[in-house]
Write a protein that holds these residues in place. Structure first.
Motif, PDB file in Angstrom:
ATOM      1  N   TYR A 178     -45.819 -37.497  -2.200  1.00  0.00           N
ATOM      2  CA  TYR A 178     -47.207 -37.667  -0.946  1.00  0.00           C
ATOM      3  C   TYR A 178     -46.166 -36.230  -0.495  1.00  0.00           C
ATOM      4  O   TYR A 178     -47.355 -35.184   0.696  1.00  0.00           O
ATOM      5  CB  TYR A 178     -46.951 -38.384   0.005  1.00  0.00           C
ATOM      6  N   GLY A 179     -45.799 -35.219  -0.646  1.00  0.00           N
ATOM      7  CA  GLY A 179     -45.384 -33.817  -0.097  1.00  0.00           C
ATOM      8  C   GLY A 179     -44.850 -34.003   0.713  1.00  0.00           C
ATOM      9  O   GLY A 179     -44.346 -32.837   1.239  1.00  0.00           O
ATOM     10  N   LEU A 180     -44.032 -35.481   0.920  1.00  0.00           N
ATOM     11  CA  LEU A 180     -43.365 -35.430   2.771  1.00  0.00           C
ATOM     12  C   LEU A 180     -41.671 -34.944   1.475  1.00  0.00           C
ATOM     13  O   LEU A 180     -41.517 -35.795   1.110  1.00  0.00           O
ATOM     14  CB  LEU A 180     -43.771 -36.080   3.141  1.00  0.00           C
ATOM     15  N   ALA A 181     -41.428 -35.498   3.040  1.00  0.00           N
ATOM     16  CA  ALA A 181     -39.600 -34.345   3.004  1.00  0.00           C
ATOM     17  C   ALA A 181     -38.887 -36.621   3.057  1.00  0.00           C
ATOM     18  O   ALA A 181     -39.384 -37.107   3.767  1.00  0.00           O
ATOM     19  CB  ALA A 181     -38.671 -34.470   4.482  1.00  0.00           C
ATOM     20  N   GLU A 182     -38.165 -36.741   2.235  1.00  0.00           N
ATOM     21  CA  GLU A 182     -37.233 -38.227   1.749  1.00  0.00           C
ATOM     22  C   GLU A 182     -37.184 -38.421   2.741  1.00  0.00           C
ATOM     23  O   GLU A 182     -37.009 -39.478   2.910  1.00  0.00           O
ATOM     24  CB  GLU A 182     -36.870 -37.175   0.097  1.00  0.00           C
ATOM     25  N   SER A 183     -36.063 -37.769   3.482  1.00  0.00           N
ATOM     26  CA  SER A 183     -34.869 -38.195   4.492  1.00  0.00           C
ATOM     27  C   SER A 183     -36.299 -38.136   5.665  1.00  0.00           C
ATOM     28  O   SER A 183     -35.472 -39.288   6.509  1.00  0.00           O
ATOM     29  CB  SER A 183     -34.077 -36.985   4.655  1.00  0.00           C
ATOM     30  N   ASP A 184     -37.146 -37.849   6.050  1.00  0.00           N
ATOM     31  CA  ASP A 184     -38.106 -38.162   6.950  1.00  0.00           C
ATOM     32  C   ASP A 184     -38.353 -39.436   6.408  1.00  0.00           C
ATOM     33  O   ASP A 184     -38.300 -40.756   7.164  1.00  0.00           O
ATOM     34  CB  ASP A 184     -39.236 -37.315   7.124  1.00  0.00           C
ATOM     35  N   LEU A 185     -39.849 -40.241   5.886  1.00  0.00           N
ATOM     36  CA  LEU A 185     -40.118 -40.777   5.187  1.00  0.00           C
ATOM     37  C   LEU A 185     -38.584 -42.763   5.000  1.00  0.00           C
ATOM     38  O   LEU A 185     -39.022 -43.205   5.965  1.00  0.00           O
ATOM     39  CB  LEU A 185     -40.047 -41.020   3.641  1.00  0.00           C
ATOM     40  N   ILE A 186     -36.975 -42.267   4.767  1.00  0.00           N
ATOM     41  CA  ILE A 186     -36.288 -42.747   5.552  1.00  0.00           C
ATOM     42  C   ILE A 186     -36.555 -43.138   6.644  1.00  0.00           C
ATOM     43  O   ILE A 186     -36.113 -44.215   7.429  1.00  0.00           O
ATOM     44  CB  ILE A 186     -35.171 -42.085   4.615  1.00  0.00           C
ATOM     45  N   GLN A 187     -35.873 -42.011   7.843  1.00  0.00           N
ATOM     46  CA  GLN A 187     -35.751 -42.294   8.800  1.00  0.00           C
ATOM     47  C   GLN A 187     -36.778 -42.885   9.524  1.00  0.00           C
ATOM     48  O   GLN A 187     -36.761 -43.669  10.801  1.00  0.00           O
ATOM     49  CB  GLN A 187     -35.883 -40.815   9.622  1.00  0.00           C
ATOM     50  N   GLU A 188     -38.391 -42.946   9.002  1.00  0.00           N
ATOM     51  CA  GLU A 188     -39.501 -43.698   9.333  1.00  0.00           C
ATOM     52  C   GLU A 188     -39.233 -45.220   9.357  1.00  0.00           C
ATOM     53  O   GLU A 188     -39.654 -46.663   9.416  1.00  0.00           O
ATOM     54  CB  GLU A 188     -40.724 -43.108   9.302  1.00  0.00           C
ATOM     55  N   GLY A 189     -38.711 -45.104   7.671  1.00  0.00           N
ATOM     56  CA  GLY A 189     -38.585 -46.937   7.278  1.00  0.00           C
ATOM     57  C   GLY A 189     -37.538 -47.038   7.922  1.00  0.00           C
ATOM     58  O   GLY A 189     -37.584 -48.814   7.817  1.00  0.00           O
ATOM     59  N   ASN A 190     -35.951 -46.669   8.443  1.00  0.00           N
ATOM     60  CA  ASN A 190     -35.354 -47.458   9.194  1.00  0.00           C
ATOM     61  C   ASN A 190     -35.928 -47.713  10.406  1.00  0.00           C
ATOM     62  O   ASN A 190     -35.190 -48.629  11.123  1.00  0.00           O
ATOM     63  CB  ASN A 190     -34.068 -46.018   9.350  1.00  0.00           C
ATOM     64  N   VAL A 191     -36.189 -47.012  11.346  1.00  0.00           N
ATOM     65  CA  VAL A 191     -37.428 -47.966  12.336  1.00  0.00           C
ATOM     66  C   VAL A 191     -37.907 -49.188  11.678  1.00  0.00           C
ATOM     67  O   VAL A 191     -37.869 -50.319  12.319  1.00  0.00           O
ATOM     68  CB  VAL A 191     -38.227 -46.634  13.210  1.00  0.00           C
ATOM     69  N   GLY A 192     -38.979 -49.203  11.067  1.00  0.00           N
ATOM     70  CA  GLY A 192     -39.699 -50.323  10.294  1.00  0.00           C
ATOM     71  C   GLY A 192     -38.705 -51.679   9.917  1.00  0.00           C
ATOM     72  O   GLY A 192     -38.443 -52.691  10.663  1.00  0.00           O
ATOM     73  N   LEU A 193     -37.173 -51.195   9.767  1.00  0.00           N
ATOM     74  CA  LEU A 193     -36.091 -52.063   8.925  1.00  0.00           C
ATOM     75  C   LEU A 193     -35.812 -52.559  10.641  1.00  0.00           C
ATOM     76  O   LEU A 193     -35.458 -54.014  10.770  1.00  0.00           O
ATOM     77  CB  LEU A 193     -35.249 -51.128   8.248  1.00  0.00           C
ATOM     78  N   MET A 194     -35.320 -52.073  11.350  1.00  0.00           N
ATOM     79  CA  MET A 194     -34.900 -52.184  13.076  1.00  0.00           C
ATOM     80  C   MET A 194     -35.768 -53.030  13.745  1.00  0.00           C
ATOM     81  O   MET A 194     -35.542 -53.701  14.144  1.00  0.00           O
ATOM     82  CB  MET A 194     -34.095 -51.200  13.659  1.00  0.00           C
ATOM     83  N   LYS A 195     -36.873 -52.821  13.005  1.00  0.00           N
ATOM     84  CA  LYS A 195     -38.054 -53.611  14.153  1.00  0.00           C
ATOM     85  C   LYS A 195     -38.166 -55.468  13.121  1.00  0.00           C
ATOM     86  O   LYS A 195     -38.323 -56.056  13.982  1.00  0.00           O
ATOM     87  CB  LYS A 195     -39.308 -53.540  13.987  1.00  0.00           C
ATOM     88  N   ALA A 196     -37.897 -54.836  12.359  1.00  0.00           N
ATOM     89  CA  ALA A 196     -38.014 -56.374  10.772  1.00  0.00           C
ATOM     90  C   ALA A 196     -36.386 -57.269  11.524  1.00  0.00           C
ATOM     91  O   ALA A 196     -36.947 -58.440  11.955  1.00  0.00           O
ATOM     92  CB  ALA A 196     -38.250 -56.038   9.745  1.00  0.00           C
ATOM     93  N   VAL A 197     -35.525 -56.701  11.781  1.00  0.00           N
ATOM     94  CA  VAL A 197     -34.405 -57.637  12.028  1.00  0.00           C
ATOM     95  C   VAL A 197     -34.430 -58.145  13.368  1.00  0.00           C
ATOM     96  O   VAL A 197     -34.170 -59.232  13.869  1.00  0.00           O
ATOM     97  CB  VAL A 197     -33.187 -56.142  12.420  1.00  0.00           C
ATOM     98  N   LYS A 198     -35.146 -57.389  14.790  1.00  0.00           N
ATOM     99  CA  LYS A 198     -35.334 -57.834  15.337  1.00  0.00           C
ATOM    100  C   LYS A 198     -35.809 -59.334  15.627  1.00  0.00           C
ATOM    101  O   LYS A 198     -36.267 -60.221  16.453  1.00  0.00           O
ATOM    102  CB  LYS A 198     -36.131 -56.290  16.620  1.00  0.00           C
ATOM    103  N   ARG A 199     -37.247 -59.323  14.463  1.00  0.00           N
ATOM    104  CA  ARG A 199     -37.885 -60.142  14.937  1.00  0.00           C
ATOM    105  C   ARG A 199     -37.369 -61.071  13.226  1.00  0.00           C
ATOM    106  O   ARG A 199     -39.115 -62.014  13.554  1.00  0.00           O
ATOM    107  CB  ARG A 199     -40.315 -59.171  14.661  1.00  0.00           C
TER     108      ARG A 199
END
Length: 286
Positions: A72-93
């Motif tokens: 998608y032409g986006l920085a992998e590091s940015d995608l990882i950081q966004e994914g980490n946010v999703g991971l933390m939300k999942a752990v919480k729930r």
């Protein structure tokens, strides 16, 4: 079983991506028993340390998922950081009583955050806003990597598979094939190139201050002339014009005829004469 603390610069994807990936890959994967133990400690006792271990041990999976969106032409590091946010939300729930592994539950949350980030940043103008459009965007882009431009049969198959109209498939295909274009000509462009910039063919004259002032003055002048012309009419003619043209609930010729005890034809004649007077007065004033 707890993971050791890593240097700060190795635990932030944007600082040094290679070091970050190496660090999270070295964190041991939890056994099913220990994962459940940590999840229960978090779920029932709000154990923050248990939450940290659950997040840390699953960071490698976020990296794996992020790599699937590399096109998608986006920085992998940015995608990882966004994914980490999703991971933390999942752990919480995460509810350990459901009988599934955390990674199975977290995939949805990780991908949801990445999808939202991609849709916000892939183009200046959003390509998908509804849930159906988002689903179509990611599925169609994946299909086009293999198929190229869709023929009628392929477009219909995609539409049927996703439950959308085939017209929506063609619209999304056009959006996927488009690109962002700067409004201004690039710096240093020559005369043969700068004319192609949108600033030369997408001019918006409504934004011209002089034009706006002229339009406002013209409207105010017309309004004033109309009021002055109405004032020169006799009271009955003025009331007929007001009820026929200036009221939200316009009166009919027969209603006015009953009001003034004359025929509907007479009301029509009075209205016609009054309108001629108004036109003449306004035209003369202009």
């Amino acid at each position: 079983m707890s993971s050791s603390l890593q240097p700060v610069d190795q635990m932030v994807p944007g600082a040094n991506l290679a070091a970050y990936i190496q660090s999270v890959s070295s964190i041991p994967v939890l056994s099913a028993e220990y994962e459940r133990e940590l999840a229960e400690s978090l779920y029932f006792n709000n154990d923050v340390e248990a939450a940290r271990q659950l997040v840390m041990s699953h960071l490698r999976f976020v990296v794996y998922i992020a790599r699937s969106y590399s096109g998608y032409g986006l920085a992998e590091s940015d995608l990882i950081q966004e994914g980490n946010v999703g991971l933390m939300k999942a752990v919480k729930r995460f509810d350990p009583e459901k009988g599934v592994r955390l990674v199975s539950f977290a995939v949805h949350w990780i991908k949801a955050e990445m999808h939202e980030y991609i849709l916000r940043n892939w183009r200046i103008v959003k390509v998908a806003t509804t849930k159906a459009q988002r689903k179509l965007f990611f599925n169609l882009r994946s299909s086009k990597k293999k198929l190229g431009w869709l023929n009628a049969e392929e477009a219909l198959a995609v539409a049927n598979d996703l439950g959308v109209d085939v017209g929506e498939v063609y619209k999304m295909e056009g959006r996927l094939s488009s690109r962002d274009l700067a409004y201004d000509a690039p710096a240093g462009a020559n005369d043969e190139e700068d004319w192609q910039a949108p600033q030369y063919y997408l001019q918006n004259m409504s934004g011209d201050p002089a034009q706006e002032v002229e339009t406002r003055d013209w409207r105010q002048n017309n309004k004033r002339e109309l009021h002055e012309a109405l004032a020169d009419l006799d009271e009955r003619s003025r009331d007929i014009v007001a009820q026929r043209w200036l009221s939200e609930k316009k009166s009919t010729l027969h209603e006015l005829a009953a009001q003034y005890s004359v025929s509907a034809e007479r009301i029509r004649q009075l209205e016609q004469n009054a309108m001629k007077k108004l036109h003449t007065a306004i035209a003369t004033a202009i």
